[in-house]
Design a protein around this motif. Structure first.
Motif, PDB file in Angstrom:
ATOM      1  N   ALA A   3      -2.290  44.731  -7.715  1.00 57.39           N
ATOM      2  CA  ALA A   3      -1.589  45.068  -8.910  1.00 57.39           C
ATOM      3  C   ALA A   3      -3.130  46.101  -9.572  1.00 57.39           C
ATOM      4  O   ALA A   3      -2.936  47.298  -8.901  1.00 57.39           O
ATOM      5  N   VAL A   4      -4.017  45.485  -9.537  1.00 50.53           N
ATOM      6  CA  VAL A   4      -5.323  46.116  -9.322  1.00 50.53           C
ATOM      7  C   VAL A   4      -5.556  47.056  -8.222  1.00 50.53           C
ATOM      8  O   VAL A   4      -6.291  48.170  -7.663  1.00 50.53           O
ATOM      9  N   GLY A   5      -5.127  46.861  -6.777  1.00 50.28           N
ATOM     10  CA  GLY A   5      -5.704  47.283  -5.937  1.00 50.28           C
ATOM     11  C   GLY A   5      -4.540  48.328  -5.455  1.00 50.28           C
ATOM     12  O   GLY A   5      -5.282  49.513  -4.897  1.00 50.28           O
ATOM     13  N   VAL A   6      -3.646  48.429  -6.155  1.00 47.56           N
ATOM     14  CA  VAL A   6      -2.594  49.143  -5.578  1.00 47.56           C
ATOM     15  C   VAL A   6      -2.877  50.547  -6.211  1.00 47.56           C
ATOM     16  O   VAL A   6      -3.169  51.623  -6.487  1.00 47.56           O
ATOM     17  N   LEU A   7      -3.345  50.203  -7.734  1.00 51.05           N
ATOM     18  CA  LEU A   7      -4.300  51.131  -8.934  1.00 51.05           C
ATOM     19  C   LEU A   7      -5.799  51.980  -7.629  1.00 51.05           C
ATOM     20  O   LEU A   7      -5.519  53.693  -8.163  1.00 51.05           O
ATOM     21  N   ILE A   8      -6.217  51.084  -7.220  1.00 48.21           N
ATOM     22  CA  ILE A   8      -7.180  51.390  -6.610  1.00 48.21           C
ATOM     23  C   ILE A   8      -6.934  52.329  -5.280  1.00 48.21           C
ATOM     24  O   ILE A   8      -7.763  53.606  -5.407  1.00 48.21           O
ATOM     25  N   ALA A   9      -6.282  52.096  -5.098  1.00 46.12           N
ATOM     26  CA  ALA A   9      -5.871  52.794  -3.571  1.00 46.12           C
ATOM     27  C   ALA A   9      -5.380  54.594  -3.938  1.00 46.12           C
ATOM     28  O   ALA A   9      -5.395  54.949  -3.357  1.00 46.12           O
ATOM     29  N   ALA A  10      -4.400  54.189  -5.268  1.00 41.18           N
ATOM     30  CA  ALA A  10      -3.085  55.482  -5.559  1.00 41.18           C
ATOM     31  C   ALA A  10      -4.175  56.556  -5.782  1.00 41.18           C
ATOM     32  O   ALA A  10      -4.772  57.743  -6.256  1.00 41.18           O
ATOM     33  N   ALA A  11      -6.366  55.932  -6.694  1.00 43.57           N
ATOM     34  CA  ALA A  11      -7.373  57.016  -7.277  1.00 43.57           C
ATOM     35  C   ALA A  11      -7.931  57.126  -6.005  1.00 43.57           C
ATOM     36  O   ALA A  11      -8.284  58.263  -6.150  1.00 43.57           O
ATOM     37  N   PHE A  12      -8.241  56.350  -5.227  1.00 41.22           N
ATOM     38  CA  PHE A  12      -9.213  56.794  -3.842  1.00 41.22           C
ATOM     39  C   PHE A  12      -8.158  58.344  -3.693  1.00 41.22           C
ATOM     40  O   PHE A  12      -8.626  58.749  -2.581  1.00 41.22           O
ATOM     41  N   ALA A 213     -12.956  62.469 -10.859  1.00 37.25           N
ATOM     42  CA  ALA A 213     -12.371  61.581 -11.968  1.00 37.25           C
ATOM     43  C   ALA A 213     -11.604  60.249 -11.376  1.00 37.25           C
ATOM     44  O   ALA A 213     -11.922  59.167 -11.815  1.00 37.25           O
ATOM     45  N   PHE A 214     -11.283  60.767 -10.154  1.00 36.92           N
ATOM     46  CA  PHE A 214     -10.330  60.084  -9.302  1.00 36.92           C
ATOM     47  C   PHE A 214     -11.790  59.069  -8.843  1.00 36.92           C
ATOM     48  O   PHE A 214     -11.497  56.980  -8.358  1.00 36.92           O
ATOM     49  N   ASP A 215     -12.424  59.358  -8.468  1.00 32.29           N
ATOM     50  CA  ASP A 215     -13.532  58.461  -7.427  1.00 32.29           C
ATOM     51  C   ASP A 215     -14.332  57.696  -8.297  1.00 32.29           C
ATOM     52  O   ASP A 215     -14.379  56.328  -7.929  1.00 32.29           O
ATOM     53  N   VAL A 216     -14.704  58.101  -9.587  1.00 28.62           N
ATOM     54  CA  VAL A 216     -14.964  57.134 -10.703  1.00 28.62           C
ATOM     55  C   VAL A 216     -14.272  55.768 -10.815  1.00 28.62           C
ATOM     56  O   VAL A 216     -14.687  54.672 -11.744  1.00 28.62           O
ATOM     57  N   THR A 217     -13.338  56.629 -10.876  1.00 26.55           N
ATOM     58  CA  THR A 217     -12.177  55.657 -11.869  1.00 26.55           C
ATOM     59  C   THR A 217     -12.051  54.017 -10.698  1.00 26.55           C
ATOM     60  O   THR A 217     -11.169  53.228 -11.415  1.00 26.55           O
ATOM     61  N   ALA A 218     -11.812  55.067  -9.544  1.00 29.39           N
ATOM     62  CA  ALA A 218     -11.494  54.141  -8.230  1.00 29.39           C
ATOM     63  C   ALA A 218     -12.379  52.744  -8.383  1.00 29.39           C
ATOM     64  O   ALA A 218     -12.379  51.211  -8.192  1.00 29.39           O
ATOM     65  N   THR A 219     -13.977  53.599  -8.326  1.00 27.47           N
ATOM     66  CA  THR A 219     -14.770  52.702  -8.233  1.00 27.47           C
ATOM     67  C   THR A 219     -15.172  51.595  -9.082  1.00 27.47           C
ATOM     68  O   THR A 219     -15.699  50.639  -9.003  1.00 27.47           O
ATOM     69  N   ALA A 220     -14.758  52.088 -10.414  1.00 26.46           N
ATOM     70  CA  ALA A 220     -14.551  51.006 -11.626  1.00 26.46           C
ATOM     71  C   ALA A 220     -14.263  49.620 -11.157  1.00 26.46           C
ATOM     72  O   ALA A 220     -13.995  49.156 -11.447  1.00 26.46           O
ATOM     73  N   LEU A 221     -12.320  50.150 -10.917  1.00 27.16           N
ATOM     74  CA  LEU A 221     -11.755  49.219 -10.465  1.00 27.16           C
ATOM     75  C   LEU A 221     -12.048  47.975 -10.112  1.00 27.16           C
ATOM     76  O   LEU A 221     -11.791  47.198  -9.865  1.00 27.16           O
ATOM     77  N   LEU A 222     -12.385  48.936  -8.326  1.00 25.05           N
ATOM     78  CA  LEU A 222     -12.930  48.009  -7.058  1.00 25.05           C
ATOM     79  C   LEU A 222     -13.640  47.473  -8.257  1.00 25.05           C
ATOM     80  O   LEU A 222     -14.288  45.754  -7.468  1.00 25.05           O
TER      81      LEU A 222
END
Length: 225
Positions: A3-12, A213-222
């Protein structure tokens, strides 16, 4: 993890799309400068909200990850702006995913056979997408080469983030975004000196902010994952 991987991929992916669109009308370096400035603000807010016990090693690795990451983003944005996205995006995704997967296997991670089959299927699917029909076949080989370089850089940044201590919270994200911003500012200043920089305004500016915004969101989740 899935689930987290999907969110990271979507944000990136969303951030890459926005950055690529912005780079089609203004210089990539100026788009990255705006995006990384927004990312620094977001990361600063995260370190206030998320507790963490950071060591100098985590900050150093985070900074290096940020510089490597923004190098990959620059190559990806430029590739998306100049060449067929149907080629650049999946090739970068395949290469970018191969790097951390191989790193994990070398470090002793042993996913189940089903998981490995899923990884292989996902990579094969992304590769097949790049072979589909496209109206922009001119420069395909150059676009693919740029995508490979972008994938190596982006995948390497994921490996670096994975090497930070779990107790460091979101401090590696702030170090990464700050290091990336400094690198981009230096590059932007050099380009401005030779007259090759175009400042984003209007829609490109909004897209650059969105990318940040999406970049920092994806990195934080990662880093959390």
């Amino acid at each position: 993890a899935v689930a987290v991987g999907v969110l990271i991929a979507a944000a990136f992916g969303s951030g890459d799309f926005a950055g690529g669109r912005a780079s089609s009308s203004v210089s990539t370096s100026s788009v990255l400068a705006v995006a990384q400035a927004c990312s620094v603000l977001g990361a600063a807010a995260l370190v206030i909200v998320v507790p963490g016990d950071v060591q100098s090693r985590d900050l150093l690795i985070g900074t290096l990850a940020g510089v490597v990451n923004v190098t990959g983003l620059g190559l990806l944005y430029a590739g998306l702006a100049r060449y067929a996205a149907a080629v650049v995006a999946p090739v970068a995704a395949v290469v970018g995913s191969l790097v951390p997967v191989l790193w994990g296997l070398l470090r002793g991670e042993r996913p189940s056979s089903l998981v490995l089959a899923g990884i292989a299927a996902a990579m094969a699917a992304a590769a097949l997408v790049s072979l589909g029909p496209s109206e922009e076949r001119v420069g395909t080989s150059r676009g693919a080469a740029m995508a490979v370089a972008a994938g190596v850089a982006l995948g390497s940044s994921l490996v670096l983030f994975s090497e930070t201590d779990g107790a460091s919270g979101q401090w590696p994200v702030l170090a990464a975004r700050a290091g990336a911003l400094v690198a981009v500012v230096v590059a932007t200043a050099c380009l401005a000196r030779i007259g090759r920089m175009q400042r984003p305004r209007g829609r490109p500016l909004a897209l650059a902010v969105t990318a940040g915004a999406f970049d920092v969101t994806a990195t934080a989740l990662l880093v959390y994952a």
